[in-house]
Motif scaffolding. Structure first.
Motif, PDB file in Angstrom:
ATOM      1  N   MET A   6       0.733  -0.738   0.244  1.00 40.07           N
ATOM      2  CA  MET A   6       0.210   0.402  -0.305  1.00 40.07           C
ATOM      3  C   MET A   6       0.923   1.285  -0.173  1.00 40.07           C
ATOM      4  O   MET A   6       1.271   2.218  -0.592  1.00 40.07           O
ATOM      5  CB  MET A   6      -0.774  -0.281   1.105  1.00 40.07           C
ATOM      6  N   ASN A   7       1.965   1.629   0.705  1.00 35.37           N
ATOM      7  CA  ASN A   7       3.071   2.556   1.072  1.00 35.37           C
ATOM      8  C   ASN A   7       3.610   2.575  -0.210  1.00 35.37           C
ATOM      9  O   ASN A   7       4.083   3.752  -1.004  1.00 35.37           O
ATOM     10  CB  ASN A   7       3.796   2.003   2.082  1.00 35.37           C
ATOM     11  N   LYS A   8       4.273   1.438  -1.001  1.00 30.71           N
ATOM     12  CA  LYS A   8       4.306   1.709  -2.400  1.00 30.71           C
ATOM     13  C   LYS A   8       4.648   2.409  -3.313  1.00 30.71           C
ATOM     14  O   LYS A   8       4.430   2.855  -4.032  1.00 30.71           O
ATOM     15  CB  LYS A   8       5.263   0.095  -2.764  1.00 30.71           C
ATOM     16  N   LYS A   9       2.558   1.812  -3.534  1.00 22.62           N
ATOM     17  CA  LYS A   9       2.085   2.084  -4.954  1.00 22.62           C
ATOM     18  C   LYS A   9       0.959   3.389  -3.972  1.00 22.62           C
ATOM     19  O   LYS A   9       1.840   4.077  -4.903  1.00 22.62           O
ATOM     20  CB  LYS A   9       0.608   1.607  -4.464  1.00 22.62           C
ATOM     21  N   PHE A  10       1.441   4.234  -3.233  1.00 28.43           N
ATOM     22  CA  PHE A  10       1.053   5.383  -2.952  1.00 28.43           C
ATOM     23  C   PHE A  10       2.813   6.061  -3.409  1.00 28.43           C
ATOM     24  O   PHE A  10       1.735   7.181  -3.461  1.00 28.43           O
ATOM     25  CB  PHE A  10       0.845   5.356  -0.915  1.00 28.43           C
ATOM     26  N   LEU A  11       3.660   5.740  -2.469  1.00 32.29           N
ATOM     27  CA  LEU A  11       4.672   7.009  -3.026  1.00 32.29           C
ATOM     28  C   LEU A  11       4.835   6.670  -4.871  1.00 32.29           C
ATOM     29  O   LEU A  11       5.283   7.640  -4.988  1.00 32.29           O
ATOM     30  CB  LEU A  11       5.697   6.278  -2.862  1.00 32.29           C
ATOM     31  N   GLN A  12       3.847   5.400  -5.078  1.00 33.43           N
ATOM     32  CA  GLN A  12       4.236   6.123  -6.491  1.00 33.43           C
ATOM     33  C   GLN A  12       3.286   6.673  -7.245  1.00 33.43           C
ATOM     34  O   GLN A  12       3.870   7.408  -7.878  1.00 33.43           O
ATOM     35  CB  GLN A  12       3.879   3.563  -7.685  1.00 33.43           C
ATOM     36  N   ILE A  13       2.307   6.945  -7.035  1.00 33.47           N
ATOM     37  CA  ILE A  13       1.465   7.580  -7.736  1.00 33.47           C
ATOM     38  C   ILE A  13       1.946   9.497  -6.978  1.00 33.47           C
ATOM     39  O   ILE A  13       1.357  10.285  -7.579  1.00 33.47           O
ATOM     40  CB  ILE A  13      -0.209   7.100  -7.260  1.00 33.47           C
ATOM     41  N   ALA A  14       1.840   9.247  -6.142  1.00 31.59           N
ATOM     42  CA  ALA A  14       2.712  10.705  -5.513  1.00 31.59           C
ATOM     43  C   ALA A  14       3.523  11.339  -6.462  1.00 31.59           C
ATOM     44  O   ALA A  14       3.608  12.372  -6.723  1.00 31.59           O
ATOM     45  CB  ALA A  14       3.191  10.823  -4.095  1.00 31.59           C
TER      46      ALA A  14
END
Length: 166
Positions: free
Chosen positions: A1-9
Motif C-alpha cells: 500500500m505504501n509503495k503504491k501511494f509513493l508511486q502515485i505521489a
C-alpha cells in the motif's frame, strides 16, 4: 500500500513539475508557414535540355507540395541552368561509383536576386563480374538525384520567400 501511494505521489509531482517548467504541447502555427501573396506563385525557367525539362517538372511538383503554384506571370522567379552530372569511379572488380548532380540556381524575389549552386550526390557499388553487366542502379540513382535536387531547390525558394515575407 505504501509503495503504491509513493508511486502515485511521484507521478503526480512529475506531472506538476512538467507543466510548471513551461512544457506544453503546441500545434503548428499556420501563419508561420504562410508566404506573402507575392511569393506564393513562382515562374520556373530552365535550359532547353531533356534533363532541365525533367528537373523543372519535379521542382514544380515539390513547390506545389509546399503550397506554391507555378505561374508564368509570377513575381517570384527560379532559373535553373548549368545542370550537369559528374561520375567518379574507383575501378576494380567491385567498382565504387559516385554520381553528383549540380545546378546553378538563380532566385529572384522582388528586387532581391540570389544565386546558389545546389548539389546532390549518391554513391553505390557496381559488380563488373556479375552476370548482368549493365549498370541498372546508375539510371535509378539519376532519377533519385533529380528528385532530391528538385526538393532542395523548392525548399531553398520557400525559405528565401519566407524570409522576404517577414
Amino acid at each position: 500500500m505504501n509503495k503504491k501511494f509513493l508511486q502515485i505521489a511521484l507521478l503526480t509531482i512529475t506531472t506538476a513539475t512538467l507543466s510548471g517548467c513551461g512544457f506544453g504541447l503546441r500545434g503548428i502555427n499556420p501563419a508561420a508557414t504562410q508566404l506573402a501573396p507575392a511569393y506564393s506563385a513562382v515562374d520556373i525557367s530552365a535550359e532547353d535540355t531533356a534533363l532541365a525539362h525533367a528537373t523543372k517538372a519535379k521542382i514544380s511538383t515539390q513547390l506545389a507540395q509546399l503550397g506554391i503554384v507555378s505561374s508564368s506571370d509570377a513575381a517570384g522567379k527560379i532559373h535553373v541552368y548549368n545542370l550537369r552530372y559528374r561520375e567518379y569511379k574507383l575501378l576494380g572488380v567491385l567498382t565504387e561509383i559516385r554520381l553528383v548532380l549540380t545546378a546553378d540556381v538563380r532566385y529572384q524575389l522582388g528586387d532581391k536576386r540570389i544565386t546558389n549552386t545546389v548539389q546532390v550526390e549518391r554513391s553505390y557499388q557496381h559488380n563488373e563480374a556479375s552476370v548482368a553487366t549493365s549498370d541498372q542502379q546508375g539510371s535509378q540513382i539519376k532519377v533519385w538525384l533529380q528528385d532530391n535536387l528538385a526538393e532542395r531547390i523548392a525548399e531553398q525558394y520557400h525559405a528565401l520567400a519566407k524570409a522576404a515575407s517577414q
